[in-house]
Design a protein around this motif. Structure first.
Motif, mmCIF file in Angstrom:
data_model
loop_
_atom_site.group_PDB
_atom_site.id
_atom_site.type_symbol
_atom_site.label_atom_id
_atom_site.label_comp_id
_atom_site.label_asym_id
_atom_site.label_seq_id
_atom_site.Cartn_x
_atom_site.Cartn_y
_atom_site.Cartn_z
ATOM 1 N N THR A 52 9.937 -25.661 -7.238
ATOM 2 C CA THR A 52 9.335 -26.921 -7.667
ATOM 3 C C THR A 52 8.443 -27.447 -6.553
ATOM 4 N N GLU A 53 7.279 -27.891 -6.926
ATOM 5 C CA GLU A 53 6.316 -28.419 -5.960
ATOM 6 C C GLU A 53 6.724 -29.813 -5.522
ATOM 7 N N TRP A 54 6.414 -30.126 -4.283
ATOM 8 C CA TRP A 54 6.567 -31.496 -3.806
ATOM 9 C C TRP A 54 5.255 -32.224 -4.091
ATOM 10 N N ILE A 55 5.390 -33.390 -4.605
ATOM 11 C CA ILE A 55 4.199 -34.151 -4.950
ATOM 12 C C ILE A 55 3.639 -34.812 -3.696
ATOM 13 N N ARG A 56 2.391 -34.491 -3.403
ATOM 14 C CA ARG A 56 1.793 -34.949 -2.150
ATOM 15 C C ARG A 56 1.422 -36.432 -2.224
ATOM 16 N N GLY A 57 1.522 -37.080 -1.064
ATOM 17 C CA GLY A 57 1.149 -38.473 -0.999
ATOM 18 C C GLY A 57 -0.279 -38.711 -1.425
ATOM 19 N N LYS A 58 -1.176 -37.819 -1.029
ATOM 20 C CA LYS A 58 -2.587 -38.045 -1.376
ATOM 21 C C LYS A 58 -2.802 -37.910 -2.881
ATOM 22 N N TRP A 59 -1.941 -37.127 -3.541
ATOM 23 C CA TRP A 59 -2.072 -37.036 -4.993
ATOM 24 C C TRP A 59 -1.746 -38.381 -5.633
ATOM 25 N N ILE A 60 -0.742 -39.038 -5.057
ATOM 26 C CA ILE A 60 -0.379 -40.342 -5.594
ATOM 27 C C ILE A 60 -1.557 -41.304 -5.460
ATOM 28 N N ARG A 61 -2.181 -41.268 -4.294
ATOM 29 C CA ARG A 61 -3.251 -42.214 -4.025
ATOM 30 C C ARG A 61 -4.493 -41.928 -4.858
ATOM 31 N N ARG A 62 -4.719 -40.660 -5.155
ATOM 32 C CA ARG A 62 -5.986 -40.320 -5.801
ATOM 33 C C ARG A 62 -5.812 -39.948 -7.264
ATOM 34 N N ALA A 63 -4.683 -40.283 -7.827
ATOM 35 C CA ALA A 63 -4.451 -39.929 -9.232
ATOM 36 C C ALA A 63 -5.635 -40.376 -10.082
ATOM 37 N N THR A 64 -6.143 -39.463 -10.884
ATOM 38 C CA THR A 64 -7.328 -39.769 -11.679
ATOM 39 C C THR A 64 -7.035 -39.809 -13.163
ATOM 40 N N SER A 65 -5.853 -39.413 -13.535
ATOM 41 C CA SER A 65 -5.554 -39.358 -14.959
ATOM 42 C C SER A 65 -4.372 -40.267 -15.287
#
Lengths: 131, 517
Positions: free
Chosen positions: B467-480
Motif C-alpha cells: 500500500t502506498e503512503w499518501i504524500r503530504g504534497k499530494w494532499i496540498r495539491r489535490a486537483t480532483s
C-alpha cells in the motif's frame, strides 16, 4: 510526565527489527517518541527519543533530563519499532536518520524556540550532556 | 513480539506534511491547483497531529481532515507529554505533521501498525528521490560484497485484493556455506505485506536458459535467435537494437508518444521471426522493464490527484470486489503488453504480459503456439512509451518442473534470526510480514546439493501486496474532488504529464539508483 509507556516499549526493542507490531502500540505511544536503549560504553541510557539532530539524538531518559547524546558516544543504539539501529559510535545512514527522525516525539524537528520551550517545560536552561 | 499481521489491513497509512507549503511549492506545485471545493476526508484510524507549537493531538477514533480544519475528538498533550485537554477543531495551518497510525482489518482479528513518516521537505533529497521512484519490495543478492538488484516483486499489487504471486529469475547462486541469500528491502514510501517467499530450483541443460513466463511457469529456452525483422509503429527498424542484451534499449518513438490521444494511445512492434525447425511451441524471449509512465499514472492520476481522498480509494473502494474488478479490468486491458499472432489474415490475441515494474530488468519468456511454416509474425501492442525493451528473441522451449525450496531462515538487519518473520513467510496463508520504509531482512534458503557441473538456475517466487503512503504534497495539491475512476481520460492525462516530466524523472532515477542486471 508519565513515562510508563516508553519504558514498557523498551521491552520490545530487541525483538522488533522487522515489521511493525499491533496497532495498539500506536495508541499506547500517545504523543511520545519511540523508546530507545543506548549503550554509551561505560553506561547505558534508556528513554524516549525526543528529536534527531545531525550530530546526535535528543533523549529523555526515564526520570531524567532532556539530554543530548552525540552519535560519537553511542556504541549501540536500539529503538522500538524503528527500522534503524546505531553501531560503533557512527552516525546513522541518511535513511536510518530519517527513520529515527520520524519516530521521534518531534518529527518536524526542534526549532530553537521550540527547544527552549521544551527545556523550560522540563525546568532546564540547556540540554544536559550525555552521562 | 509478533511481527506478523493476520490478514491484511485494509486502509493505507496516511502521512502528510502540512507545515511546509513553501517546500511543496518549491517542488513545482502550483497553489492554484488546490481544489477549493475539496470536501473533507475522514480518517477512521488513530491519528496524531504534531502542531507547530510542539504540542500533539492524538485522535484515537480518527479525524476529519478538511482543507482548513481538522475536526474530531482529540486529546491534546503539551510539550512534556502531559494531557492538557480535549480538542474538537484544529486549524490545519497550526499543524506541522499528521500521521494516521493504525489500520483496521477485514477480519477483525488484529490491528496493524503503520509507522509514521513525514513526507516532504524534511527528508534528505536522496532519500526522497529513491522514495519517489521506488515501488514494491526489491530483492538484492550479494556479488563480491556489492548488492546486485535481482527483482522487484508484485509491482502492481496496490491493495489486498490485488495480492499476486510473482516469479523472478535470479542470478544469485549458492554461497560457500550452501545458502542462497537474498536481501529483501522496502525502499519506497509504502507498507509491504509479504505473504510467501520460496526459492525455485530449476535444473536444465547447459545450453538452456531458464525463464519464468507470465503465469509463473518455468521455461527452459534454447536456440534463441533475434527476430529477423522488428518494425515499430513509427516505421523504425529496431531489430538490431533488440538483438542482444547490451543496454541499447527500445523506447517509443517521440512522434508516436506525441500523437497519443484519447482515441489512440498505443505503440506497437511488428515482428517476423524464424520458427525453430520442428517446434510446435516457441518462446518469445524478452528482457524488459516498464518506463516511469506507470509511476506517473499511479502517483499523479490514481493517488496524487485525489490527495487525502486517495486513502479512501485504496482502503475502501479497492477493498471491495467490485471496485477491484473495475480497476483490474481497466488496467489489464490498457497496461502491460498484448501479444497477437498473425493468423488467418488477421491479428489474433494470443497472450498478455503484465507490467513488470520500472526498477529491475525482467527476463521473461512467453510460450506461443508455432504456426505452420517456418515464419512467425507477432504484434506486441502497448500504451505508448510504457516499456523499455533491451532484448527480444525467439527460441525453442520446454517447461521445467522446479524443486520448491522453502525459506529456511529470516535474519533481521541486526543479524538476529527472526522465527516469527520466518513463520509468516514460509507459507501462502493468512499470515503476513509487514515492512515499512527502510526496513530490510535477509531471506536464506538451503537448496539441495547437486553434483559439480550441474546446470541450475534459481528463481524467487513471492506473494504479497503493498500500500502506498499518501504524500503530504499530494494532499496540498489535490486537483480532483473525487477519487480515481478508471478511464482512458485519466490514462491520456498521465501520458501528457509523462511527456512533460519524463526527462527529469529519468535523470533523477538514473542518478539515484544503480541499475544492475
Amino acid at each position: 510526565m508519565d513515562r510508563r509507556v516508553p519504558l514498557a516499549l523498551l521491552l520490545a526493542v530487541n525483538a522488533c527489527h522487522i515489521g511493525a507490531s499491533a496497532g495498539s502500540v500506536a495508541a499506547e505511544r500517545g504523543p511520545f517518541g519511540a523508546a530507545a536503549e543506548l549503550n554509551l560504553g561505560a553506561t547505558e541510557l534508556k528513554g524516549e527519543l525526543v528529536a534527531v539532530r545531525d550530530s546526535g539524538l535528543i533523549m529523555l531518559p526515564a526520570g531524567g533530563r532532556i539530554t543530548f547524546v552525540p552519535f560519537s558516544r553511542i556504541a549501540e543504539g536500539r529503538f522500538a519499532h524503528v527500522p534503524a539501529s546505531l553501531h560503533g559510535r557512527q552516525p546513522p545512514t541518511p535513511k536510518e536518520r530519517d527513520a529515527l527522525r520520524v519516530a521521534s516525539r518531534f518529527p518536524q524537528g526542534l526549532s530553537p524556540d521550540l527547544e527552549q520551550r521544551l527545556l523550560a517545560a522540563y525546568g532546564q536552561a540547556t540540554l544536559s550532556p550525555a552521562p | 513480539m509478533a511481527h506478523r499481521v493476520r490478514r491484511a489491513p485494509s486502509v493505507v497509512v496516511l502521512a502528510l506534511l502540512l507545515s511546509s507549503p513553501v517546500a511543496c511549492i518549491s517542488r513545482g506545485v502550483r497553489t492554484d491547483e488546490v481544489h477549493p471545493a475539496a470536501t473533507d476526508v475522514v480518517l477512521t484510524t488513530p491519528t496524531r497531529a504534531h502542531l507547530a507549537d510542539g504540542t500533539t493531538v492524538v485522535y484515537l477514533s480518527g479525524v476529519r481532515v478538511g482543507h482548513d480544519t481538522l475536526r474530531g475528538s482529540g486529546t491534546r498533550y503539551d510539550l512534556t507529554g502531559r494531557r492538557t485537554g480535549s480538542v474538537l477543531a484544529l486549524p490545519t495551518d497550526s499543524v506541522a505533521a499528521i500521521e494516521s497510525l493504525t489500520t483496521t482489518t477485514n477480519t477483525g482479528a488484529t490491528v496493524g501498525l503503520s509507522t509514521l513518516t513525514v513526507v516532504g521537505g524534511t527528508f534528505a533529497a536522496a532519500a526522497l528521490a529513491v522514495a519517489i521512484f521506488g515501488s514494491c519490495p526489491t530483492i538484492y543478492s550479494d556479488s563480491a560484497g556489492r548488492p546486485v538488484l535481482e527483482a522487484e516483486t508484485f509491482s502492481y499489487s496496490i491493495a489486498p485484493l490485488f495480492e499476486a504471486r510473482d516469479v523472478d529469475r535470479l542470478v544469485a547462486g549458492v554461497g560457500p556455506d550452501g545458502l542462497v541469500r537474498l536481501d529483501v528491502r522496502n525502499e519506497a514510501l509504502e507498507t509491504h505485506y509479504l505473504n510467501h517467499l520460496e526459492l525455485l530450483d530449476a535444473r536444465h541443460a547447459p545450453d538452456e536458459t531458464v525463464l519464468p513466463d507470465p503465469r509463473g511457469r518455468v521455461l527452459a529456452v534454447s536456440q534463441t535467435r533475434p527476430a529477423a525483422r522488428v518494425i515499430d509503429r513509427a516505421g523504425r527498424s529496431v531489430g538490431p537494437l533488440l538483438a542482444r542484451e547490451d543496454g541499447r534499449i527500445f523506447r517509443t518513438d517521440p512522434r508516436t508518444l506525441r500523437r497519443a490521444s484519447i482515441t489512440d494511445f498505443n505503440d506497437y512492434l511488428e515482428i517476423t521471426a524464424a520458427v525453430p525447425p520442428g517446434a510446435d511451441t516457441v518462446a518469445l524471449v524478452l528482457t524488459l522493464r516498464n518506463s516511469l509512465l506507470n509511476t506517473v499514472l499511479l502517483y499523479d492520476e490514481m493517488l496524487g490527484a485525489a490527495g487525502a481522498r486517495a486513502v479512501d480509494w485504496l482502503g475502501s473502494d479497492l477493498a471491495t470486489v467490485n471496485g477491484a474488478i473495475e480497476l483490474g479490468r481497466w488496467y489489464s486491458s490498457r497496461m502491460g503488453m498484448r501479444i497477437s499472432a498473425w493468423r488467418d489474415g488477421a491479428w489474433q490475441p494470443v497472450a498478455r504480459l503484465p507490467d513488470a515494474g520500472p526498477i529491475a530488468w525482467r527476463r521473461t519468456a512467453v510460450a506461443l503456439a508455432a504456426p505452420a511454416g517456418d515464419s512467425l509474425r507477432l504484434r506486441l501492442e502497448f500504451v505508448a512509451d510504457n516499456w523499455r525493451i533491451d532484448r527480444l528473441a525467439v527460441g525453442r522451449m520446454r517447461e521445467v518442473q522446479p524443486i520448491h525450496v522453502p525459506l529456511a531462515s529470516v535474519v533481521g538487519a541486526d543479524g538476529v534470526p527472526d522465527t516469527t518473520a520466518l513463520a509468516s513467510l514460509r507459507d501462502p496463508d493468512a499470515n503476513y510480514l509487514e515492512t515499512t520504509p527502510g526496513q530490510r531482512f535477509e531471506a536464506r534458503f538451503i537448496p539441495p546439493r547437486v553434483p559439480p557441473g550441474t546446470a541450475r538456475t534459481f528463481l524467487l517466487a513471492s506473494q504479497g501486496y503493498y500500500t502506498e503512503w499518501i504524500r503530504g504534497k499530494w494532499i496540498r495539491r489535490a486537483t480532483s474532488p473525487r477519487t480515481f475512476v478508471p478511464s482512458d481520460t485519466e490514462l491520456v492525462a498521465a501520458l501528457r504529464r509523462w511527456r512533460d516530466v519524463q526527462g527529469d524523472f529519468e535523470r533523477r532515477f538514473e542518478s539515484t539508483r544503480i541499475q544492475v542486471r
